[in-house]
Design a protein around this motif. Structure first.
Motif, PDB file in Angstrom:
ATOM      1  N   LEU A  58       0.832  -1.201   0.000  1.00  0.00           N
ATOM      2  CA  LEU A  58       0.000   0.000   0.000  1.00  0.00           C
ATOM      3  C   LEU A  58       0.865   1.249   0.000  1.00  0.00           C
ATOM      4  O   LEU A  58       0.554   2.252  -0.682  1.00  0.00           O
ATOM      5  CB  LEU A  58      -0.896  -0.028   1.227  1.00  0.00           C
ATOM      6  N   SER A  59       1.994   1.204   0.700  1.00  0.00           N
ATOM      7  CA  SER A  59       2.915   2.355   0.727  1.00  0.00           C
ATOM      8  C   SER A  59       3.496   2.622  -0.653  1.00  0.00           C
ATOM      9  O   SER A  59       3.632   3.766  -1.100  1.00  0.00           O
ATOM     10  CB  SER A  59       4.032   2.111   1.751  1.00  0.00           C
ATOM     11  N   TYR A 102       3.888   5.825  -5.596  1.00  0.00           N
ATOM     12  CA  TYR A 102       3.821   5.873  -7.081  1.00  0.00           C
ATOM     13  C   TYR A 102       2.811   6.920  -7.555  1.00  0.00           C
ATOM     14  O   TYR A 102       3.074   7.683  -8.482  1.00  0.00           O
ATOM     15  CB  TYR A 102       3.473   4.483  -7.615  1.00  0.00           C
ATOM     16  N   ILE A 103       1.694   6.937  -6.869  1.00  0.00           N
ATOM     17  CA  ILE A 103       0.677   7.923  -7.280  1.00  0.00           C
ATOM     18  C   ILE A 103       1.163   9.332  -7.016  1.00  0.00           C
ATOM     19  O   ILE A 103       0.938  10.264  -7.801  1.00  0.00           O
ATOM     20  CB  ILE A 103      -0.633   7.643  -6.522  1.00  0.00           C
ATOM     21  N   ALA A 104       1.890   9.521  -5.889  1.00  0.00           N
ATOM     22  CA  ALA A 104       2.395  10.855  -5.573  1.00  0.00           C
ATOM     23  C   ALA A 104       3.429  11.311  -6.586  1.00  0.00           C
ATOM     24  O   ALA A 104       3.518  12.499  -6.920  1.00  0.00           O
ATOM     25  CB  ALA A 104       2.987  10.850  -4.161  1.00  0.00           C
ATOM     26  N   ILE A 105       4.262  10.353  -7.055  1.00  0.00           N
ATOM     27  CA  ILE A 105       5.274  10.719  -8.052  1.00  0.00           C
ATOM     28  C   ILE A 105       4.634  11.082  -9.393  1.00  0.00           C
ATOM     29  O   ILE A 105       5.048  12.016 -10.059  1.00  0.00           O
ATOM     30  CB  ILE A 105       6.296   9.582  -8.194  1.00  0.00           C
TER      31      ILE A 105
END
Length: 243
Positions: A25-26, A31-34
């Motif tokens: 989950l981390s 990945y989404i934040a990048i």
């Protein structure tokens, strides 16, 4: 009494699974934040809008004028009825009978005594040769109607060529060239030549043409609707005048 521990209640057996799920989950969150992208938005100045004021037109209220029709004329006055007193006698019209009495004599006309009168069909007296139904027949001509008509024309032409004095045109001092004499005559109901008339450049040529035409033999008369009639015929005679 001491509580017994259940083997199923051990947390250590599932700690690895929870650790892996938290790690996964981390990674997804990182990945989404990048990959998250942001865009700078600039708001342009609002241009002045041309707002036209709506023109408000005052529409006058029209009034509908109804045509006032004149009242209908009053009904005519009733006729004056004359009242006849009972004592006055009224004359009655007596109708006479139209029936005949048996004693009256009625003349009966027998049908055998009535003569039937057949009216003869009126046929035009002078029929032009071009439209005659049954043309006149020159002696010796046979065949159909068209053949008889053609034979008649040839026989008349031969008769004129044989009997006309062509040398007469040379003695009259006429100008050189072709001269024509027209002869109009009738073939009457009996087949004889009658009412012959001639027109030409000289009186002597006309007289010679009449002499030759009157020498034609008796013909079988022409018929229109089966009735003998008089047939008009026009004969042109051409003469050649030489120097």
């Amino acid at each position: 009494m001491l509580a017994k521990k259940s083997h199923k209640a051990e947390i250590g057996a599932y700690s690895k699974i929870f650790f892996q799920l938290g790690l996964l989950l981390s990674l997804v969150v990182i990945y989404i934040a990048i990959e998250w992208r942001t865009f700078d938005r600039t708001v342009s100045e609002l241009s002045a809008t041309n707002i036209q004021e709506e023109e408000i037109m005052d529409i006058p209220i029209t009034e509908r004028i109804l045509e006032v029709k004149p009242p209908p004329p009053p009904p005519p006055a009733p006729e004056v009825i004359e009242i006849v007193a009972d004592e006055k006698e009224i004359e009655e019209t007596i109708l006479e009978s139209t029936e005949t009495d048996e004693s009256e004599y009625v003349e009966v006309i027998e049908m055998d005594l009535i003569e039937e009168v057949v009216e003869e069909e009126q046929v035009e007296q002078d029929i032009p040769f071009a439209i005659i139904e049954d043309p006149p027949v020159f002696p010796g001509c046979k065949g159909t109607k068209e053949q008889k008509k053609k034979c008649l024309q040839e026989k008349i032409t031969q008769h004129v060529s044989k009997n006309y004095n062509t040398g007469l045109s040379q003695d009259l001092g006429l100008t050189p060239g072709k001269k024509k004499v027209y002869v109009v005559f009738k073939i009457d109901k009996t087949g004889n030549i009658s009412e012959a008339r001639a027109r030409g450049p000289h009186a002597r040529l006309e007289k010679e043409a009449l002499r030759v035409v009157n020498m034609l033999p008796k013909l079988t008369p022409g018929k229109q609707r089966g009735i003998p009639v008089s047939v008009s015929y026009t004969l042109p005679i051409t003469l050649q005048v030489q120097i």
